[in-house]
Design a protein around this motif. Structure first.
Motif, mmCIF file in Angstrom:
data_model
loop_
_atom_site.group_PDB
_atom_site.id
_atom_site.type_symbol
_atom_site.label_atom_id
_atom_site.label_comp_id
_atom_site.label_asym_id
_atom_site.label_seq_id
_atom_site.Cartn_x
_atom_site.Cartn_y
_atom_site.Cartn_z
ATOM 1 N N PHE A 137 0.824 -1.206 0.000
ATOM 2 C CA PHE A 137 0.000 0.000 0.000
ATOM 3 C C PHE A 137 0.861 1.262 0.000
ATOM 4 O O PHE A 137 0.498 2.269 -0.607
ATOM 5 C CB PHE A 137 -0.956 0.001 1.190
ATOM 6 C CG PHE A 137 -2.234 -0.712 0.902
ATOM 7 C CD1 PHE A 137 -3.290 -0.048 0.305
ATOM 8 C CD2 PHE A 137 -2.381 -2.053 1.195
ATOM 9 C CE1 PHE A 137 -4.475 -0.692 0.013
ATOM 10 C CE2 PHE A 137 -3.555 -2.717 0.910
ATOM 11 C CZ PHE A 137 -4.607 -2.047 0.314
ATOM 12 N N LEU A 138 1.993 1.203 0.663
ATOM 13 C CA LEU A 138 2.901 2.348 0.656
ATOM 14 C C LEU A 138 3.390 2.638 -0.761
ATOM 15 O O LEU A 138 3.399 3.788 -1.206
ATOM 16 C CB LEU A 138 4.088 2.076 1.577
ATOM 17 C CG LEU A 138 5.143 3.184 1.690
ATOM 18 C CD1 LEU A 138 4.531 4.441 2.315
ATOM 19 C CD2 LEU A 138 6.336 2.712 2.510
ATOM 20 N N LEU A 139 3.782 1.592 -1.496
ATOM 21 C CA LEU A 139 4.269 1.774 -2.866
ATOM 22 C C LEU A 139 3.155 2.224 -3.798
ATOM 23 O O LEU A 139 3.374 3.072 -4.669
ATOM 24 C CB LEU A 139 4.891 0.469 -3.377
ATOM 25 C CG LEU A 139 6.202 0.051 -2.705
ATOM 26 C CD1 LEU A 139 6.652 -1.303 -3.209
ATOM 27 C CD2 LEU A 139 7.291 1.093 -2.939
ATOM 28 N N ILE A 140 1.954 1.683 -3.615
ATOM 29 C CA ILE A 140 0.818 2.124 -4.430
ATOM 30 C C ILE A 140 0.505 3.585 -4.149
ATOM 31 O O ILE A 140 0.240 4.374 -5.057
ATOM 32 C CB ILE A 140 -0.414 1.224 -4.167
ATOM 33 C CG1 ILE A 140 -0.189 -0.153 -4.788
ATOM 34 C CG2 ILE A 140 -1.682 1.869 -4.723
ATOM 35 C CD1 ILE A 140 -1.262 -1.160 -4.456
ATOM 36 N N GLY A 141 0.554 3.965 -2.876
ATOM 37 C CA GLY A 141 0.315 5.358 -2.510
ATOM 38 C C GLY A 141 1.327 6.303 -3.136
ATOM 39 O O GLY A 141 1.008 7.447 -3.461
ATOM 40 N N ARG A 142 2.563 5.823 -3.311
ATOM 41 C CA ARG A 142 3.614 6.625 -3.941
ATOM 42 C C ARG A 142 3.679 6.435 -5.451
ATOM 43 O O ARG A 142 4.604 6.898 -6.103
ATOM 44 C CB ARG A 142 4.958 6.291 -3.305
ATOM 45 C CG ARG A 142 5.049 6.716 -1.849
ATOM 46 C CD ARG A 142 6.391 6.376 -1.237
ATOM 47 N NE ARG A 142 6.471 6.895 0.134
ATOM 48 C CZ ARG A 142 7.511 6.713 0.935
ATOM 49 N NH1 ARG A 142 8.572 6.016 0.511
ATOM 50 N NH2 ARG A 142 7.511 7.220 2.150
ATOM 51 N N LYS A 143 2.693 5.673 -5.988
ATOM 52 C CA LYS A 143 2.587 5.400 -7.421
ATOM 53 C C LYS A 143 3.816 4.658 -7.959
ATOM 54 O O LYS A 143 4.249 4.872 -9.078
ATOM 55 C CB LYS A 143 2.343 6.698 -8.196
ATOM 56 C CG LYS A 143 1.102 7.453 -7.729
ATOM 57 C CD LYS A 143 0.737 8.584 -8.634
ATOM 58 C CE LYS A 143 -0.431 9.393 -8.071
ATOM 59 N NZ LYS A 143 -1.635 8.588 -7.847
ATOM 60 N N LYS A 144 4.336 3.753 -7.147
ATOM 61 C CA LYS A 144 5.477 2.918 -7.538
ATOM 62 C C LYS A 144 4.969 1.528 -7.927
ATOM 63 O O LYS A 144 5.425 0.507 -7.411
ATOM 64 C CB LYS A 144 6.480 2.813 -6.389
ATOM 65 C CG LYS A 144 7.014 4.147 -5.885
ATOM 66 C CD LYS A 144 7.962 4.772 -6.887
ATOM 67 C CE LYS A 144 8.610 6.033 -6.318
ATOM 68 N NZ LYS A 144 9.526 6.681 -7.281
ATOM 69 N N HIS A 145 4.035 1.489 -8.878
ATOM 70 C CA HIS A 145 3.406 0.221 -9.236
ATOM 71 C C HIS A 145 4.393 -0.744 -9.876
ATOM 72 O O HIS A 145 4.355 -1.954 -9.612
ATOM 73 C CB HIS A 145 2.228 0.480 -10.176
ATOM 74 C CG HIS A 145 1.130 1.284 -9.558
ATOM 75 N ND1 HIS A 145 1.165 2.667 -9.498
ATOM 76 C CD2 HIS A 145 -0.032 0.900 -8.958
ATOM 77 C CE1 HIS A 145 0.070 3.103 -8.900
ATOM 78 N NE2 HIS A 145 -0.672 2.053 -8.566
ATOM 79 N N ILE A 146 5.258 -0.236 -10.737
ATOM 80 C CA ILE A 146 6.230 -1.105 -11.407
ATOM 81 C C ILE A 146 7.179 -1.725 -10.391
ATOM 82 O O ILE A 146 7.510 -2.914 -10.472
ATOM 83 C CB ILE A 146 7.031 -0.324 -12.463
ATOM 84 C CG1 ILE A 146 6.089 0.244 -13.537
ATOM 85 C CG2 ILE A 146 8.078 -1.228 -13.110
ATOM 86 C CD1 ILE A 146 5.321 -0.806 -14.303
ATOM 87 N N LEU A 147 7.602 -0.945 -9.408
ATOM 88 C CA LEU A 147 8.491 -1.464 -8.377
ATOM 89 C C LEU A 147 7.803 -2.571 -7.591
ATOM 90 O O LEU A 147 8.433 -3.596 -7.259
ATOM 91 C CB LEU A 147 8.924 -0.341 -7.433
ATOM 92 C CG LEU A 147 9.822 -0.748 -6.252
ATOM 93 C CD1 LEU A 147 11.090 -1.440 -6.744
ATOM 94 C CD2 LEU A 147 10.162 0.473 -5.400
ATOM 95 N N LEU A 148 6.515 -2.409 -7.305
ATOM 96 C CA LEU A 148 5.771 -3.438 -6.579
ATOM 97 C C LEU A 148 5.703 -4.724 -7.402
ATOM 98 O O LEU A 148 5.900 -5.821 -6.862
ATOM 99 C CB LEU A 148 4.368 -2.941 -6.238
ATOM 100 C CG LEU A 148 3.467 -3.938 -5.499
ATOM 101 C CD1 LEU A 148 4.115 -4.435 -4.213
ATOM 102 C CD2 LEU A 148 2.108 -3.306 -5.205
ATOM 103 N N ILE A 149 5.443 -4.608 -8.700
ATOM 104 C CA ILE A 149 5.430 -5.791 -9.558
ATOM 105 C C ILE A 149 6.794 -6.463 -9.544
ATOM 106 O O ILE A 149 6.906 -7.689 -9.456
ATOM 107 C CB ILE A 149 5.033 -5.430 -11.002
ATOM 108 C CG1 ILE A 149 3.590 -4.947 -11.067
ATOM 109 C CG2 ILE A 149 5.194 -6.645 -11.927
ATOM 110 C CD1 ILE A 149 3.153 -4.479 -12.439
#
Length: 227
Positions: A96-108
């Motif tokens: 959720f932290l990464l999604i909140g920071r719009k780091k979707h590619i990093l999460l994948i």
């Protein structure tokens, strides 16, 4: 602006409700819950590697998992047993932290990293291999062909599944630790290792750390996205 915020707020909590309903659907629910199991067992494995050896990880059709490792020290066994629920809750928070920071590619990339590590080194049972390969294909599709809207929505759903299931599984181990303490998995292991702290105390610890990570994950993800 207020309309957009209200619309996203509704979507955000609808995804949490959808995740809760999805993990209770027969067969499909167990399939999607394995993402949390993968993180849980990987947490055991990462800590086990610091002072021992990981033999294998198994992922099962009923969404359960097992990590088989050899530890040379008491403290290694202690932290390995402690790591599973804690690591799963932390990853839900981080998602959720990464999604909140719009780091979707990093999460994948992080989730793909878990899958590739387990494929290469640890998981060998047939269902585990099937699950890892199927999720790897899905993540690769998101990276290569998926639209931004599809990617964002699916990742929010996966993060919601991780969050909901991390809390639910911690509650389940709390419940088992109270009524069947010898069968309480990691809580029972920790009770045996410490000798003086019973399984229900570890069950309470697992549950409250899951709630803490849940609260902070929602707080960080939600308020960053609605700004």
């Amino acid at each position: 602006m207020s309309f957009v915020r209200d619309k996203f707020s509704t979507k955000f909590f609808l995804f949490l409700i959808l995740a809760f309903l999805l993990i209770h659907v027969p067969i499909l629910g167990n399939y999607v819950k394995v993402i949390n199991t993968l993180i849980h067992e990987s947490g055991h494995a990462f800590i086990a590697l610091l002072g021992g050896k990981v033999e294998r990880i198994s992922l099962f059709m009923n969404s359960e998992g097992a990590t088989y490792s050899n530890q040379s020290t008491w403290i290694g066994s202690f932290f390995t047993s402690l790591a599973g629920y804690t690591f799963a809750s932390f990853m839900a928070f981080l998602s959720f932290l990464l999604i909140g920071r719009k780091k979707h590619i990093l999460l994948i990339d992080i989730l793909l990293g878990f899958i590739i590590l387990n494929l290469l080194f640890w998981v060998r049972n047939p269902y585990g291999l099937f699950w890892l390969c199927s999720f790897a294909v899905a993540f690769l599709f998101l990276l290569i062909k998926g639209s931004q809207n599809l990617r964002d929505n699916l990742l929010l759903l996966i993060a919601s599944i991780l969050l909901v299931d991390s809390v639910q599984s911690a509650y389940e181990i709390l419940n088992i630790s109270i009524y069947q303490p010898q069968a309480a998995g990691d809580a029972a292991n920790l009770a045996r290792l410490t000798g003086i702290i019973p399984a229900p105390i570890w069950g309470v610890l697992f549950f409250f750390q899951a709630l803490w990570f849940c609260y902070n994950g929602l707080k960080r993800g939600y308020y960053r996205l609605v700004k």
